[in-house]
Design an enzyme around this catalytic site. Sequence first.
Site, mmCIF file in Angstrom:
data_model
loop_
_atom_site.group_PDB
_atom_site.id
_atom_site.type_symbol
_atom_site.label_atom_id
_atom_site.label_comp_id
_atom_site.label_asym_id
_atom_site.label_seq_id
_atom_site.Cartn_x
_atom_site.Cartn_y
_atom_site.Cartn_z
ATOM 1 N N LYS A 168 38.926 9.413 -0.960
ATOM 2 C CA LYS A 168 38.162 10.463 -0.274
ATOM 3 C C LYS A 168 38.586 10.425 1.193
ATOM 4 O O LYS A 168 38.234 9.528 1.942
ATOM 5 C CB LYS A 168 36.651 10.244 -0.380
ATOM 6 C CG LYS A 168 35.928 11.535 -0.015
ATOM 7 C CD LYS A 168 34.644 11.383 0.724
ATOM 8 C CE LYS A 168 34.653 10.813 2.068
ATOM 9 N NZ LYS A 168 35.167 11.720 3.149
ATOM 10 N N GLU A 241 37.862 -2.392 6.659
ATOM 11 C CA GLU A 241 38.652 -2.422 7.905
ATOM 12 C C GLU A 241 37.873 -1.571 8.893
ATOM 13 O O GLU A 241 37.860 -0.342 8.781
ATOM 14 C CB GLU A 241 40.061 -1.847 7.671
ATOM 15 C CG GLU A 241 40.913 -2.602 6.655
ATOM 16 C CD GLU A 241 41.421 -3.945 7.165
ATOM 17 O OE1 GLU A 241 41.135 -4.308 8.321
ATOM 18 O OE2 GLU A 241 42.100 -4.640 6.386
ATOM 19 N N CYS A 275 42.144 1.969 15.918
ATOM 20 C CA CYS A 275 41.140 0.895 15.846
ATOM 21 C C CYS A 275 41.539 -0.294 16.710
ATOM 22 O O CYS A 275 40.698 -0.904 17.365
ATOM 23 C CB CYS A 275 40.956 0.456 14.404
ATOM 24 S SG CYS A 275 42.489 -0.027 13.617
ATOM 25 N N GLU A 373 32.206 0.767 20.730
ATOM 26 C CA GLU A 373 33.582 1.135 20.416
ATOM 27 C C GLU A 373 33.763 2.577 20.881
ATOM 28 O O GLU A 373 33.274 3.511 20.247
ATOM 29 C CB GLU A 373 33.841 1.051 18.914
ATOM 30 C CG GLU A 373 35.296 1.352 18.619
ATOM 31 C CD GLU A 373 35.606 1.566 17.153
ATOM 32 O OE1 GLU A 373 34.734 2.013 16.402
ATOM 33 O OE2 GLU A 373 36.748 1.291 16.775
#
Length: 469
Positions: A168, A241, A275, A373
């Site tokens: 997905k 992750e 990331c 983040e």
Amino acid sequence: MLNQMIYAGKTVAGQGIEFEVLNPATETTITACKSASREQVDIAVAAAKQAFSTWQHTADSSVKAMLEAIAADIAKERSEIARLISLEQGKPLAMAEMEVDMGLYWLQVTNNLEIPVLEERDPMGKTMQVFHRPLGVVASITPWNWPFMIAIWHIIPALKAKNCVINKPSEYTPLSTIYLIEIINRHLPAGVCNVLLGAGEVGAALSSHVDVEKVTFTGSTPVGQQILAASVDTLRSVVLELGGNDAAIVCDDVDVESVAEKIFMGAFLNAGQTCACIKRLYVHENIYDALLQKLAAIADQQVLGNGLDTGTTMGPLQNVKQYTKVKNLIAEALEQGASIANQKLNAVPAQGYFIAPTILTNVAADSAIFATEQFGPVLPVVKFSNLEEVIQQANQLAYGLGGSIWSSDLNKAQQAAAQMQTGSVWINSHADVSPFAAFGGWKMSGLGYSFGLDGLLLFTRKQAIHFSV
Ligand code: NAD
């Protein structure tokens, strides 16, 4: 336009909610898609489960040949795939081409791995063979920052280990993934590799499905936590992750001229939407001014624009939610007393989710830009004088994805690297991942590993066969 789902070997229109895929550089619609209904999720999982009954017994040599054929098609259609990535994600075309090339490289390295059978003999004279068996149906849920490459990172090892996959993609960037899965379906039996479209509710229905044996997820930490919580019912295996907030520590023995460009790229790659980009830069006081000046100059040389336009070096933020988040974090840091070290902040196109690369100094220690983040083109730069102390500071956050040490003294850098509480540490580079080394986050940045044999074997379960005579 590829805007439909693929499952059971067929192209299928969604029966759920309609959503639009936008070009983030122009805010115009590329295409509309329809998400999967709950019933379609069940049908796709059942088709994948059915396909698994034969796919799991495919000869290793046949799987290898099929993956080679997929690689050949990707190589042939590189330009079209890269154009689609740039269109939906926003990154410059050259970087989108690099994304296709890296995906191909990962595919080829993974395809050349061999899944071992371990032979053991204990002191009692008993013999055991330990096999790595495929799991069954694997759900793969991917984000919007490197949509094509991360889909390859998930799907290829799952197929190599003879699982069936349902991906997905992010609802923001599904098109290049549909293209990939269309290519894969040219070479694999029906139902082995599938794609379902939609947002979080489709991801949640898929990742909590009773017939899904494993979820491989790349995305934010809060969603990763939900996926882990949903795995309890069937003890489904999960690889997560997740987000990062990487620190880079630059010692005073570096050559500022030669490291500045690399540090800039480590922080602003893909407009900071990576990331493992540098999100906190700690620079020794002896070279602080020189490096800051150099980074500010490089920031001001960037040409922001549509990724498909010649000359663009930096694209937009991928979506309005991310754009607003980063804008707010910068505004808050400035209100708390931070300053911007570079000049050309207004050189952004009038339309699109653009934020100029922003280098911040004097950021308050408790500013949200350190703790959150931020995932954007912003770099707070902090002066330090003591290496031991700055490593402690770098390790303070709950994230533990990557980090880097910059020094011309390899011995000193290696000792510092060993103290970093992160899954990857780079010396004199950053975010420089390799398909040969396990990649995974510590602390709130993840669970499990991807890449290399470590990552591949997480798509299998061990079965020990004991021989008694
Ligand atoms: P996100 O978590 O919002 O979404 C990721 C995917 O999960 C999307 O496909 C989304 O539709 C789906 N999703 C959303 N809610 C869900 C739910 N409840 N259940 C199942 N699936 C659900 O992340 P994003 O904004 O697409 O991507 C950015 C994030 O990804 C950042 O945090 C970044 O650090 C992280 N990321 C991590 C890595 C890594 O390797 N560690 C790599 C790239 C991106």
